[in-house]
Design a protein around this motif. Structure first.
Motif, PDB file in Angstrom:
ATOM      1  N   LYS A 121      11.331   2.102   7.516  1.00 21.81           N
ATOM      2  CA  LYS A 121      11.867   0.740   7.427  1.00 21.81           C
ATOM      3  C   LYS A 121      11.064  -0.151   6.494  1.00 21.81           C
ATOM      4  CE  LYS A 121      13.893   0.698  12.066  1.00 21.81           C
ATOM      5  NZ  LYS A 121      13.804   0.142  13.439  1.00 21.81           N
ATOM      6  N   ARG A 122       9.817   0.237   6.215  1.00 24.18           N
ATOM      7  CA  ARG A 122       8.936  -0.621   5.418  1.00 24.18           C
ATOM      8  C   ARG A 122       8.724  -0.123   3.990  1.00 24.18           C
ATOM      9  NH1 ARG A 122       7.724  -5.531   7.167  1.00 24.18           N
ATOM     10  NH2 ARG A 122       5.633  -5.417   6.259  1.00 24.18           N
ATOM     11  N   PHE A 123       9.019   1.177   3.757  1.00 26.25           N
ATOM     12  CA  PHE A 123       8.698   1.751   2.452  1.00 26.25           C
ATOM     13  C   PHE A 123       9.905   2.458   1.851  1.00 26.25           C
ATOM     14  CE2 PHE A 123       4.810   1.414   4.841  1.00 26.25           C
ATOM     15  CZ  PHE A 123       3.894   0.924   3.923  1.00 26.25           C
ATOM     16  N   MET A 182       0.838  -1.195   0.000  1.00 30.28           N
ATOM     17  CA  MET A 182       0.000   0.000   0.000  1.00 30.28           C
ATOM     18  C   MET A 182       0.871   1.242   0.000  1.00 30.28           C
ATOM     19  SD  MET A 182      -2.789  -0.963   2.967  1.00 30.28           S
ATOM     20  CE  MET A 182      -3.888  -2.369   2.842  1.00 30.28           C
ATOM     21  N   SER A 183       0.239   2.397  -0.134  1.00 29.11           N
ATOM     22  CA  SER A 183       0.964   3.641   0.068  1.00 29.11           C
ATOM     23  C   SER A 183       1.235   3.780   1.565  1.00 29.11           C
ATOM     24  CB  SER A 183       0.129   4.829  -0.414  1.00 29.11           C
ATOM     25  OG  SER A 183      -0.998   5.022   0.433  1.00 29.11           O
ATOM     26  N   PRO A 184       2.250   4.533   1.956  1.00 26.01           N
ATOM     27  CA  PRO A 184       2.540   4.687   3.387  1.00 26.01           C
ATOM     28  C   PRO A 184       1.341   5.181   4.189  1.00 26.01           C
ATOM     29  CG  PRO A 184       4.376   5.497   2.094  1.00 26.01           C
ATOM     30  CD  PRO A 184       3.268   5.194   1.125  1.00 26.01           C
ATOM     31  N   ARG A 185       0.640   6.176   3.664  1.00 29.09           N
ATOM     32  CA  ARG A 185      -0.512   6.706   4.399  1.00 29.09           C
ATOM     33  C   ARG A 185      -1.601   5.667   4.538  1.00 29.09           C
ATOM     34  NH1 ARG A 185      -4.621  11.660   2.604  1.00 29.09           N
ATOM     35  NH2 ARG A 185      -6.252  11.096   4.107  1.00 29.09           N
ATOM     36  N   LEU A 230      10.023  13.219   2.472  1.00 27.51           N
ATOM     37  CA  LEU A 230       8.855  14.092   2.472  1.00 27.51           C
ATOM     38  C   LEU A 230       7.568  13.277   2.427  1.00 27.51           C
ATOM     39  CD1 LEU A 230       7.562  16.864   2.378  1.00 27.51           C
ATOM     40  CD2 LEU A 230       7.895  16.868  -0.113  1.00 27.51           C
ATOM     41  N   GLN A 231       7.517  12.265   1.563  1.00 29.29           N
ATOM     42  CA  GLN A 231       6.312  11.446   1.457  1.00 29.29           C
ATOM     43  C   GLN A 231       6.016  10.725   2.771  1.00 29.29           C
ATOM     44  OE1 GLN A 231       6.307   8.605  -1.750  1.00 29.29           O
ATOM     45  NE2 GLN A 231       4.265   7.843  -1.282  1.00 29.29           N
ATOM     46  N   ILE A 232       7.055  10.240   3.410  1.00 33.03           N
ATOM     47  CA  ILE A 232       6.877   9.532   4.682  1.00 33.03           C
ATOM     48  C   ILE A 232       6.373  10.479   5.764  1.00 33.03           C
ATOM     49  CG2 ILE A 232       8.119   8.384   6.563  1.00 33.03           C
ATOM     50  CD1 ILE A 232       9.847   7.066   4.367  1.00 33.03           C
ATOM     51  N   ARG A 233       6.972  11.649   5.847  1.00 33.53           N
ATOM     52  CA  ARG A 233       6.542  12.613   6.870  1.00 33.53           C
ATOM     53  C   ARG A 233       5.111  13.076   6.628  1.00 33.53           C
ATOM     54  NH1 ARG A 233      10.273  14.099  10.395  1.00 33.53           N
ATOM     55  NH2 ARG A 233      12.460  13.649   9.937  1.00 33.53           N
ATOM     56  N   LEU A 234       4.758  13.273   5.377  1.00 34.59           N
ATOM     57  CA  LEU A 234       3.382  13.660   5.064  1.00 34.59           C
ATOM     58  C   LEU A 234       2.408  12.543   5.429  1.00 34.59           C
ATOM     59  CD1 LEU A 234       3.790  15.482   1.627  1.00 34.59           C
ATOM     60  CD2 LEU A 234       2.928  16.470   3.759  1.00 34.59           C
ATOM     61  N   ALA A 235       2.809  11.305   5.153  1.00 35.88           N
ATOM     62  CA  ALA A 235       1.948  10.165   5.491  1.00 35.88           C
ATOM     63  C   ALA A 235       1.695  10.117   6.994  1.00 35.88           C
ATOM     64  CB  ALA A 235       2.593   8.865   5.021  1.00 35.88           C
ATOM     65  N   VAL A 236       2.727  10.321   7.767  1.00 38.18           N
ATOM     66  CA  VAL A 236       2.596  10.294   9.228  1.00 38.18           C
ATOM     67  C   VAL A 236       1.756  11.463   9.713  1.00 38.18           C
ATOM     68  CG1 VAL A 236       3.863  10.571  11.394  1.00 38.18           C
ATOM     69  CG2 VAL A 236       4.714   8.994   9.636  1.00 38.18           C
ATOM     70  N   ASP A 237       2.083  12.666   9.261  1.00 34.83           N
ATOM     71  CA  ASP A 237       1.381  13.854   9.743  1.00 34.83           C
ATOM     72  C   ASP A 237      -0.105  13.833   9.386  1.00 34.83           C
ATOM     73  OD1 ASP A 237       3.741  14.755  10.790  1.00 34.83           O
ATOM     74  OD2 ASP A 237       4.126  16.262   9.250  1.00 34.83           O
ATOM     75  N   VAL A 238      -0.412  13.447   8.143  1.00 32.24           N
ATOM     76  CA  VAL A 238      -1.813  13.417   7.719  1.00 32.24           C
ATOM     77  C   VAL A 238      -2.575  12.312   8.454  1.00 32.24           C
ATOM     78  CG1 VAL A 238      -3.376  13.019   5.786  1.00 32.24           C
ATOM     79  CG2 VAL A 238      -1.337  14.430   5.460  1.00 32.24           C
ATOM     80  N   SER A 239      -1.951  11.148   8.601  1.00 27.77           N
ATOM     81  CA  SER A 239      -2.607  10.033   9.295  1.00 27.77           C
ATOM     82  C   SER A 239      -2.922  10.396  10.736  1.00 27.77           C
ATOM     83  CB  SER A 239      -1.718   8.785   9.253  1.00 27.77           C
ATOM     84  OG  SER A 239      -1.515   8.344   7.940  1.00 27.77           O
ATOM     85  N   ILE A 240      -1.984  11.039  11.403  1.00 25.37           N
ATOM     86  CA  ILE A 240      -2.196  11.447  12.787  1.00 25.37           C
ATOM     87  C   ILE A 240      -3.279  12.526  12.869  1.00 25.37           C
ATOM     88  CG2 ILE A 240      -1.146  12.697  14.714  1.00 25.37           C
ATOM     89  CD1 ILE A 240      -0.433   9.774  14.651  1.00 25.37           C
ATOM     90  N   ALA A 241      -3.300  13.445  11.911  1.00 24.01           N
ATOM     91  CA  ALA A 241      -4.315  14.500  11.913  1.00 24.01           C
ATOM     92  C   ALA A 241      -5.712  13.912  11.763  1.00 24.01           C
ATOM     93  CB  ALA A 241      -4.033  15.495  10.791  1.00 24.01           C
ATOM     94  N   VAL A 242      -5.865  12.937  10.882  1.00 24.94           N
ATOM     95  CA  VAL A 242      -7.169  12.293  10.690  1.00 24.94           C
ATOM     96  C   VAL A 242      -7.581  11.554  11.960  1.00 24.94           C
ATOM     97  CG1 VAL A 242      -8.412  10.508   9.398  1.00 24.94           C
ATOM     98  CG2 VAL A 242      -6.878  12.082   8.192  1.00 24.94           C
ATOM     99  N   LEU A 243      -6.644  10.844  12.556  1.00 21.59           N
ATOM    100  CA  LEU A 243      -6.931  10.119  13.789  1.00 21.59           C
ATOM    101  C   LEU A 243      -7.322  11.070  14.916  1.00 21.59           C
ATOM    102  CD1 LEU A 243      -6.889   7.465  15.417  1.00 21.59           C
ATOM    103  CD2 LEU A 243      -4.459   7.903  15.860  1.00 21.59           C
TER     104      LEU A 243
END
Length: 211
Positions: free
Chosen positions: A159-161, A97-100, A166-179
């Motif tokens: 470690k997985r992707f 999947m995509s990181p996000r 930038l893509q990884i940080r965006l995935a983390v930040d957006v995922s946390i914001a949604v949560l």
């Protein structure tokens, strides 16, 4: 590099099948946390002392500090447990999947722990987050802890992707914001709707975030 076990959780949460001594320690842990929450709800964080919490819980201050470093940590015990549930599957993120999407899928699976709104876990999480909403001191503690949490997530995703930083940080930040939006909405809805469901609220938040 930040380790997965660097995520801020209580070191006294039960694991496996604990013996009698560990069960007693866990009971004391719960009682201190429950007492802290009750006092904070009635008096506020700033007006409550560790001494008052210890006395009301029937333990010494020395015993209190064996379990919690601060009075705020005692009150946040069930929030740390919630975040520990979220990170339990980080080493199994689906790299197809995509990181996000992988993070959000992992979070959604973890939130099934809170599917029953009447469960002890759900009620405790709701209670502590209602307190967090009105106590800036607790929000400040969580804000500081979020730095380590996000670093942990970035490390796990890295470690997985095979993606850009930038893509990884965006995935983390957006995922946390949604949560976070889902959690706060669930807390608000629960004030008037006892059947409000955290996993369902999170599912709706994910859908809206992609619109």
């Amino acid at each position: 590099m930040t380790r997965l076990d660097a995520f801020p959780v209580s070191p006294h949460l039960p694991a496996g099948q604990p013996g009698l001594r560990e069960r007693r320690r866990e009971q004391t842990n719960v009682e201190i946390s429950e007492t802290a929450l009750t006092l904070f709800e009635h008096k506020g964080v700033e007006a409550t002392t560790v001494g008052e919490i210890a006395q009301a819980a029937g333990v010494s201050q020395r015993t209190f500090f064996r379990y919690f470093a601060t009075k705020e940590e005692a009150a946040l015990r069930d929030h740390w447990a919630f975040e520990a549930v979220l990170t339990a599957g980080l080493d199994r993120l689906d790299s197809d999947m995509s990181p996000r999407l992988a993070l959000e899928t992992s979070f959604a699976a973890a939130l099934t722990t809170y599917s029953d709104s009447s469960s002890i876990a759900s009620r405790r999480l709701l209670r502590v987050n209602k307190l967090i909403k009105k106590e800036p001191t607790l929000r400040a503690v969580l804000a500081r802890a979020s730095v380590a949490r996000n670093a942990t997530l970035v490390d796990a995703v890295s470690k997985r992707f095979d993606c850009s930083e930038l893509q990884i940080r965006l995935a983390v930040d957006v995922s946390i914001a949604v949560l976070r939006a889902a959690l706060e909405t669930w807390v608000d809805r629960s004030s008037t709707d006892e059947t409000a469901n955290l996993p369902e609220t999170y599912s709706t938040a994910r859908t809206l975030a992609y619109m």
